[in-house]
Design a protein around this motif. Structure first.
Motif, PDB file in Angstrom:
ATOM      1  N   TYR A 135      43.776  42.151  44.641  1.00  0.00           N
ATOM      2  CA  TYR A 135      42.732  41.541  43.601  1.00  0.00           C
ATOM      3  C   TYR A 135      41.343  40.757  44.359  1.00  0.00           C
ATOM      4  CZ  TYR A 135      46.378  42.313  40.224  1.00  0.00           C
ATOM      5  OH  TYR A 135      47.236  42.841  39.517  1.00  0.00           O
ATOM      6  N   ILE A 139      36.899  42.969  45.407  1.00  0.00           N
ATOM      7  CA  ILE A 139      35.591  42.273  44.885  1.00  0.00           C
ATOM      8  C   ILE A 139      34.747  42.710  45.885  1.00  0.00           C
ATOM      9  CG2 ILE A 139      34.377  40.101  44.667  1.00  0.00           C
ATOM     10  CD1 ILE A 139      37.201  38.796  43.836  1.00  0.00           C
ATOM     11  N   TYR A 141      32.103  41.610  47.570  1.00  0.00           N
ATOM     12  CA  TYR A 141      31.295  40.848  48.509  1.00  0.00           C
ATOM     13  C   TYR A 141      32.339  40.658  49.406  1.00  0.00           C
ATOM     14  CZ  TYR A 141      28.679  39.548  44.349  1.00  0.00           C
ATOM     15  OH  TYR A 141      27.897  39.486  43.049  1.00  0.00           O
ATOM     16  N   SER A 143      34.993  43.034  50.315  1.00  0.00           N
ATOM     17  CA  SER A 143      35.616  44.269  50.900  1.00  0.00           C
ATOM     18  C   SER A 143      35.440  44.748  52.319  1.00  0.00           C
ATOM     19  CB  SER A 143      34.993  45.489  49.844  1.00  0.00           C
ATOM     20  OG  SER A 143      33.564  45.488  50.247  1.00  0.00           O
ATOM     21  N   LEU A 179      35.510  30.849  41.814  1.00  0.00           N
ATOM     22  CA  LEU A 179      35.531  32.303  41.556  1.00  0.00           C
ATOM     23  C   LEU A 179      37.124  32.470  40.559  1.00  0.00           C
ATOM     24  CD1 LEU A 179      34.847  35.255  41.558  1.00  0.00           C
ATOM     25  CD2 LEU A 179      36.187  35.212  43.784  1.00  0.00           C
ATOM     26  N   VAL A 181      39.327  35.503  39.088  1.00  0.00           N
ATOM     27  CA  VAL A 181      39.645  36.957  39.058  1.00  0.00           C
ATOM     28  C   VAL A 181      40.867  37.389  37.995  1.00  0.00           C
ATOM     29  CG1 VAL A 181      40.338  38.744  40.434  1.00  0.00           C
ATOM     30  CG2 VAL A 181      39.277  36.913  41.592  1.00  0.00           C
ATOM     31  N   ASP A 204      38.667  42.507  37.129  1.00  0.00           N
ATOM     32  CA  ASP A 204      37.676  41.911  36.958  1.00  0.00           C
ATOM     33  C   ASP A 204      37.513  40.531  37.369  1.00  0.00           C
ATOM     34  OD1 ASP A 204      36.451  44.243  35.922  1.00  0.00           O
ATOM     35  OD2 ASP A 204      36.875  43.597  33.591  1.00  0.00           O
ATOM     36  N   TYR A 205      36.017  40.009  37.713  1.00  0.00           N
ATOM     37  CA  TYR A 205      35.960  38.754  38.275  1.00  0.00           C
ATOM     38  C   TYR A 205      34.800  38.088  37.697  1.00  0.00           C
ATOM     39  CZ  TYR A 205      32.619  41.076  41.410  1.00  0.00           C
ATOM     40  OH  TYR A 205      31.582  41.790  41.667  1.00  0.00           O
ATOM     41  N   GLU A 208      31.339  33.491  39.939  1.00  0.00           N
ATOM     42  CA  GLU A 208      31.333  33.430  41.285  1.00  0.00           C
ATOM     43  C   GLU A 208      30.206  32.670  41.917  1.00  0.00           C
ATOM     44  OE1 GLU A 208      29.588  37.392  39.994  1.00  0.00           O
ATOM     45  OE2 GLU A 208      31.271  36.260  39.437  1.00  0.00           O
TER      46      GLU A 208
END
Length: 259
Positions: A135, A139, A141, A143, A179, A181, A204-205, A208
């Protein structure tokens, strides 16, 4: 099988008291009345602690083989407690619903399971990574970040549960600083005009931006449509790690500003 601490306490107490039993089978020894009283008292107390240790072992076996029974007992005790405190009916029903929720059941059973808490920390961390790392890595940012950093973020995040109708983030109120998630469930996003704008599902998140601001006020409201399980990565924890990686920190902030 790891036994609870109370078993060892009862057993050790019984062993400590055993030497006080002054009965002997060798020779003809005369006992004073006081000796006889002390002997019987020590024998009785020793037996009580041995029985206590056996009862604790039995309770442990029952919890392991019948977790649903243990859960039902906890639920009944909680209901009695809430009613004794004259809690509103809607609140009592909500607590009962949490006990019936499958994730809630797992959380309650795990919290009372001595075997879970006895696992070594490296193994516990490995289990947490298997369950949650995908999870965090999903995201965008994060990865391309190094795997060690992503693992640290995963271990630093903690789970929270929201019931149907719970407000996760409120409009115009300082939101949760971190954040969020979505791990399981369905949430709805409402604008400041109370218009439903989108839905959030597994993976989904949101929120942030609060990782980088000191006083983030939400312009929308997020409400749980179903029972939800989320991962929370707190701002302070995130910033502590980012002190070692300032380039990643400012790069992610720049991406959010351009978004």
């Amino acid at each position: 099988m790891i036994l609870p601490t109370s078993v060892f306490i009862a057993f050790e107490l019984a062993l400590l008291l055993k030497p006080f039993i002054i009965i002997t089978l060798k020779g003809d020894v005369g006992f004073r009345p006081l000796d006889q009283v002390l002997t019987m008292a020590s024998l009785l107390v020793c037996g009580v602690f041995f029985v206590w240790s056996l009862m604790e072992c039995y309770r442990l076996i029952q919890r392991i083989h019948n977790p649903e029974d243990e859960l039902a007992k906890q639920k009944d005790m909680m209901m009695v407690l809430l009613r004794s405190k004259h809690m509103p009916t809607i609140m009592i029903e909500k607590v009962a619903e949490y006990y019936n929720y499958k994730v809630g059941k797992a959380n309650i059973i795990n919290s009372s399971n001595d075997l879970i808490h006895s696992l070594p920390q490296p193994l516990t961390n490995e289990i947490k990574l298997v369950l949650n790392e995908r999870y965090i890595r999903r995201i965008p940012y994060f990865s391309e970040w190094h795997s060690d950093i992503v693992e640290w973020l995963t271990l630093s995040a903690h789970e929270e549960f929201f019931m149907t109708g719970d407000i996760v983030i409120n409009v115009s109120i300082s939101s949760f600083e971190g954040l969020i998630v979505v791990k399981a469930g369905l949430l709805a996003v409402y604008s400041s005009d109370n218009v439903e704008t989108e839905h959030l599902i597994d993976g989904d998140y949101f929120n942030e931006m609060s990782l980088f601001t000191d006083c983030e006020v939400s312009a929308c409201e997020v409400v749980a449509i179903t029972h939800c399980q989320v991962l929370l990565l707190e701002k302070d924890v995130f910033r502590t790690l980012m002190r070692k990686y300032p380039n990643l920190f400012y790069s992610m902030r720049a991406q959010l500003i351009r978004k």
